[in-house]
Design a protein around this motif. Sequence first.
Motif, PDB file in Angstrom:
ATOM      1  N   ASN A  64     -37.656  45.121  37.378  1.00  0.00           N
ATOM      2  CA  ASN A  64     -37.551  46.296  38.254  1.00  0.00           C
ATOM      3  C   ASN A  64     -38.709  47.260  38.007  1.00  0.00           C
ATOM      4  OD1 ASN A  64     -35.246  45.359  39.418  1.00  0.00           O
ATOM      5  ND2 ASN A  64     -33.866  46.856  38.505  1.00  0.00           N
ATOM      6  N   ALA A  65     -39.044  47.429  36.726  1.00  0.00           N
ATOM      7  CA  ALA A  65     -40.156  48.325  36.398  1.00  0.00           C
ATOM      8  C   ALA A  65     -41.488  47.733  36.856  1.00  0.00           C
ATOM      9  CB  ALA A  65     -40.173  48.577  34.885  1.00  0.00           C
ATOM     10  N   VAL A 109     -28.191  55.022  42.884  1.00  0.00           N
ATOM     11  CA  VAL A 109     -28.320  54.382  41.581  1.00  0.00           C
ATOM     12  C   VAL A 109     -27.031  53.638  41.223  1.00  0.00           C
ATOM     13  CG1 VAL A 109     -27.614  56.474  40.334  1.00  0.00           C
ATOM     14  CG2 VAL A 109     -28.947  54.714  39.163  1.00  0.00           C
ATOM     15  N   GLU A 110     -25.881  54.174  41.632  1.00  0.00           N
ATOM     16  CA  GLU A 110     -24.609  53.511  41.362  1.00  0.00           C
ATOM     17  C   GLU A 110     -24.460  52.266  42.235  1.00  0.00           C
ATOM     18  OE1 GLU A 110     -19.826  54.608  41.001  1.00  0.00           O
ATOM     19  OE2 GLU A 110     -21.298  56.166  41.518  1.00  0.00           O
ATOM     20  N   VAL A 111     -24.965  52.334  43.455  1.00  0.00           N
ATOM     21  CA  VAL A 111     -24.952  51.158  44.338  1.00  0.00           C
ATOM     22  C   VAL A 111     -25.771  50.030  43.715  1.00  0.00           C
ATOM     23  CG1 VAL A 111     -25.673  50.249  46.582  1.00  0.00           C
ATOM     24  CG2 VAL A 111     -24.625  52.516  46.435  1.00  0.00           C
ATOM     25  N   VAL A 112     -26.974  50.377  43.257  1.00  0.00           N
ATOM     26  CA  VAL A 112     -27.875  49.381  42.669  1.00  0.00           C
ATOM     27  C   VAL A 112     -27.245  48.715  41.450  1.00  0.00           C
ATOM     28  CG1 VAL A 112     -30.089  49.102  41.458  1.00  0.00           C
ATOM     29  CG2 VAL A 112     -29.959  50.493  43.518  1.00  0.00           C
ATOM     30  N   LEU A 113     -26.473  49.471  40.681  1.00  0.00           N
ATOM     31  CA  LEU A 113     -25.908  48.953  39.431  1.00  0.00           C
ATOM     32  C   LEU A 113     -24.568  48.264  39.593  1.00  0.00           C
ATOM     33  CD1 LEU A 113     -27.149  49.214  36.503  1.00  0.00           C
ATOM     34  CD2 LEU A 113     -28.198  50.730  38.156  1.00  0.00           C
ATOM     35  N   THR A 114     -23.898  48.440  40.731  1.00  0.00           N
ATOM     36  CA  THR A 114     -22.534  47.899  40.858  1.00  0.00           C
ATOM     37  C   THR A 114     -22.342  46.933  42.013  1.00  0.00           C
ATOM     38  OG1 THR A 114     -21.859  49.823  42.175  1.00  0.00           O
ATOM     39  CG2 THR A 114     -21.477  49.925  39.781  1.00  0.00           C
ATOM     40  N   GLY A 135     -32.961  37.197  42.269  1.00  0.00           N
ATOM     41  CA  GLY A 135     -32.699  38.238  43.249  1.00  0.00           C
ATOM     42  C   GLY A 135     -31.372  38.931  43.062  1.00  0.00           C
ATOM     43  N   VAL A 136     -30.749  38.788  41.888  1.00  0.00           N
ATOM     44  CA  VAL A 136     -29.438  39.411  41.674  1.00  0.00           C
ATOM     45  C   VAL A 136     -29.576  40.766  40.993  1.00  0.00           C
ATOM     46  CG1 VAL A 136     -28.162  37.266  41.630  1.00  0.00           C
ATOM     47  CG2 VAL A 136     -29.178  38.106  39.532  1.00  0.00           C
ATOM     48  N   GLY A 137     -30.708  40.993  40.346  1.00  0.00           N
ATOM     49  CA  GLY A 137     -31.040  42.311  39.864  1.00  0.00           C
ATOM     50  C   GLY A 137     -30.227  42.825  38.700  1.00  0.00           C
ATOM     51  N   VAL A 138     -30.385  44.133  38.505  1.00  0.00           N
ATOM     52  CA  VAL A 138     -29.838  44.785  37.329  1.00  0.00           C
ATOM     53  C   VAL A 138     -28.313  44.882  37.379  1.00  0.00           C
ATOM     54  CG1 VAL A 138     -29.945  47.152  38.184  1.00  0.00           C
ATOM     55  CG2 VAL A 138     -30.365  46.700  35.756  1.00  0.00           C
ATOM     56  N   SER A 139     -27.700  44.677  38.542  1.00  0.00           N
ATOM     57  CA  SER A 139     -26.231  44.711  38.614  1.00  0.00           C
ATOM     58  C   SER A 139     -25.606  43.627  37.742  1.00  0.00           C
ATOM     59  CB  SER A 139     -25.757  44.573  40.066  1.00  0.00           C
ATOM     60  OG  SER A 139     -26.221  43.365  40.630  1.00  0.00           O
ATOM     61  N   ASP A 179     -40.122  67.127  34.109  1.00  0.00           N
ATOM     62  CA  ASP A 179     -41.412  67.393  34.737  1.00  0.00           C
ATOM     63  C   ASP A 179     -42.164  66.084  35.026  1.00  0.00           C
ATOM     64  OD1 ASP A 179     -42.001  66.570  32.207  1.00  0.00           O
ATOM     65  OD2 ASP A 179     -43.151  68.356  31.627  1.00  0.00           O
ATOM     66  N   HIS A 180     -41.430  64.971  34.960  1.00  0.00           N
ATOM     67  CA  HIS A 180     -42.034  63.668  35.231  1.00  0.00           C
ATOM     68  C   HIS A 180     -40.995  62.790  35.927  1.00  0.00           C
ATOM     69  CE1 HIS A 180     -39.814  63.221  31.451  1.00  0.00           C
ATOM     70  NE2 HIS A 180     -39.668  61.941  31.776  1.00  0.00           N
ATOM     71  N   THR A 181     -41.385  61.588  36.322  1.00  0.00           N
ATOM     72  CA  THR A 181     -40.449  60.658  36.961  1.00  0.00           C
ATOM     73  C   THR A 181     -40.360  59.382  36.139  1.00  0.00           C
ATOM     74  OG1 THR A 181     -42.167  59.649  38.334  1.00  0.00           O
ATOM     75  CG2 THR A 181     -40.978  61.527  39.270  1.00  0.00           C
ATOM     76  N   GLY A 182     -39.277  58.658  36.328  1.00  0.00           N
ATOM     77  CA  GLY A 182     -39.098  57.391  35.627  1.00  0.00           C
ATOM     78  C   GLY A 182     -37.635  57.053  35.443  1.00  0.00           C
ATOM     79  N   THR A 183     -37.397  55.873  34.867  1.00  0.00           N
ATOM     80  CA  THR A 183     -36.035  55.388  34.647  1.00  0.00           C
ATOM     81  C   THR A 183     -35.905  54.861  33.230  1.00  0.00           C
ATOM     82  OG1 THR A 183     -35.862  54.721  36.975  1.00  0.00           O
ATOM     83  CG2 THR A 183     -34.254  53.782  35.442  1.00  0.00           C
ATOM     84  N   MET A 184     -34.798  55.168  32.582  1.00  0.00           N
ATOM     85  CA  MET A 184     -34.483  54.610  31.269  1.00  0.00           C
ATOM     86  C   MET A 184     -33.144  53.883  31.358  1.00  0.00           C
ATOM     87  SD  MET A 184     -34.153  56.389  27.488  1.00  0.00           S
ATOM     88  CE  MET A 184     -32.677  57.362  27.818  1.00  0.00           C
ATOM     89  N   VAL A 185     -33.133  52.588  31.018  1.00  0.00           N
ATOM     90  CA  VAL A 185     -31.916  51.779  31.034  1.00  0.00           C
ATOM     91  C   VAL A 185     -31.652  51.286  29.621  1.00  0.00           C
ATOM     92  CG1 VAL A 185     -30.794  49.699  31.912  1.00  0.00           C
ATOM     93  CG2 VAL A 185     -32.321  51.010  33.406  1.00  0.00           C
ATOM     94  N   THR A 186     -30.448  51.549  29.112  1.00  0.00           N
ATOM     95  CA  THR A 186     -30.024  51.031  27.809  1.00  0.00           C
ATOM     96  C   THR A 186     -28.763  50.208  28.016  1.00  0.00           C
ATOM     97  OG1 THR A 186     -30.920  52.974  26.659  1.00  0.00           O
ATOM     98  CG2 THR A 186     -29.345  51.613  25.455  1.00  0.00           C
ATOM     99  N   PHE A 187     -28.744  48.986  27.453  1.00  0.00           N
ATOM    100  CA  PHE A 187     -27.544  48.153  27.632  1.00  0.00           C
ATOM    101  C   PHE A 187     -27.217  47.385  26.356  1.00  0.00           C
ATOM    102  CE2 PHE A 187     -31.089  45.469  28.873  1.00  0.00           C
ATOM    103  CZ  PHE A 187     -30.793  44.227  28.330  1.00  0.00           C
TER     104      PHE A 187
END
Length: 663
Positions: A64-65, A109-114, A135-139, A179-187
């Motif tokens: 995704n990144a 973001v909840e749609v993408v994850l669930t 193509g199943v992604g982070v969900s 003051d910046h953009t980005g995503t952090m995912v921890t699992f």
Amino acid sequence: MSAHPDLHRDGKEEVVVKEKPDHYDGSDIKVLEGLEAVRMRPGMYIGSTGPRGLHHLVYEVVDNAVDEALAGYCTKIDVTIHEDNSITVIDNGRGIPIDEHPKEKIPTVEVVLTILHAGGKFGGEGYKVSGGLHGVGVSCVNALSTRLEVVVCRDGGKHEIAFERGKTVEKLHRIGDADHTGTMVTFWPDPEIFTDTVVYDYDTLAERFREMAFLNKGLHIQLTDEREHEEDGSFKTESFQYAGGIVDFVTWLNRGKETLNTPIYFTAESAEGTVEVAMQWSTSYSAHGVLAFANNINTHEGGTHLDGFKNALTRTINEYARAHAILKEKDSNLSGDDAREGLAAIVSVKLHDPQFEGQTKTKLGNTEIRGLVQGAVTKGLSEYLEENPAPAKRIISKATQALKAREAARKAREMTRRKGVLDSFSMPGKLADCSSKVASLSEIFIVEGDSAGGSAKQARDRKYQAILPLRGKILNVERAGLHRALSSDTISSLITAIGTNIGEDYNGDAARYHRIIIMTDADVDGAHIRILLLTFFYRYMPDLINRGYIYIAQPPLYGLKKKNSKSGKILKYIYNDEAKDKLMAELDDPDKYDIQRYKGLGEMDPEQLWETTMEPETRTLLQVTIEDAAAAELAVSELMGDQVEPRKEFIQKHALDVRFLDI
């Protein structure tokens, strides 16, 4: 009872369970909601629940990144392995959208994850090009984790949401300013799913991220392992960033080899997509150094882009050789293998809608990309050869030498056929074949020496187990051409017994056994023979590795028995030093026991060899796979090639990893 799954477009899976033929109504239909289908059959979505699937979770998040990088919005990705084997991935992309989804009425973001198959890759304008094989992604990562937390920085704020086994447990909420953009995912991977082990392998991840950095010029990927500390107390970390992209990739592949030219690079773009090609020849005998990628996915099985490359390469090399009278009128054309001998090349295509096919879904099927690659290679390589006559002469000379060696090998094959050596009805004299003629049920043990061969022949089940003893070490094919390999009686016996032949005559469907098991002693000589055999299979029968036919037997290292026991019965077999140390620590009185170290298979009697190493119900086999073709190519050429320095560096780097050494 039988179950048959159907995957619906909305991501729900319908499972029909038939208890009795005469009882079937609506109550027998169970509809799996949301991500339940992923948890019920994880292998359908991530390939397996073993180490491969476990690491695939990381790749899905990192993909995704990388998609953000392909779109031009991300320049850095940080991946951290925590002490508890949880994973954090941070990118400086745009951040997953947090606004309300117009259809689902929950944060995007909840749609993408669930929800399965939700994302900017499916018909929207989010991404023109994206990676990710399934193509199943982070969900899916969410579904297969005990917990997953996401922090999104965008629109001036920092927002957090959390899930447990795919279900939202903390709604999206703002936790501060940004003051910046980005995503952090921890699992945290779910041990109920990954029952073997939830331990990430640093080297596996590092090889994958190095490859990703090569394929995405300038992208910075950093891997940190908090489970290991350096001498200064800091965490083990490694950064991957290559300003030269795939040019640096071929240079890395040819590290430790004598090269014939500086890397050649060209690119082309059309409505169908873009293609990048980098190539460089060396003095190596390998003809398997071309790696093809589609949207960062290593297409191990090839496809239309690789076909276009090979066709253009062979034709261009032949046309240049004819035009400059290097090939005379009476000379045969150079074959594809001749043109590719010693070649390291990267073919990377990026396209909007990749169509994958093949057994492992790693074969590109887009027909329109073939012409784009073919045109780019024809133009780019022709111009290079014309503008650089000195390296062009070396490249063509290398190919013509390969042609002569191929013709010599063909004559050798014809001679051996006439002698009956490669005749399928004339098996090697030392082969103790099995009675079964069904390849899928048959297996062959390649054993070291007549002593071990004798024990194995007595131990085996002759219905389906064949034994082929080897006399001494086989030829190192990394330092020899095909004609020399065929002149070796040991290699000829091996080829004949397996039945596929090699080179132009190779036919994987003709394999006489679907389990080819390397069984050598647990000492330095045994390890050397094993790597020589693996080098042979990698260079001349790589398809057998891809088919999953090659295995390594795991004989025990030790046997535990009571001292002064008249029977001398082995109470327990031990397969590694860690298990031995643990067992000795658990014994009430270790002094009452002896540990017998098995240096050779011949030290075990047939009954012991059967019980520990050959009996399908009790044995352990390691299946040989090529997870990373680039790493395999480099390892084989470094460790088995002519250059001493890379081998010296490898030994120095891994000397402390040696568990035992016989002197």
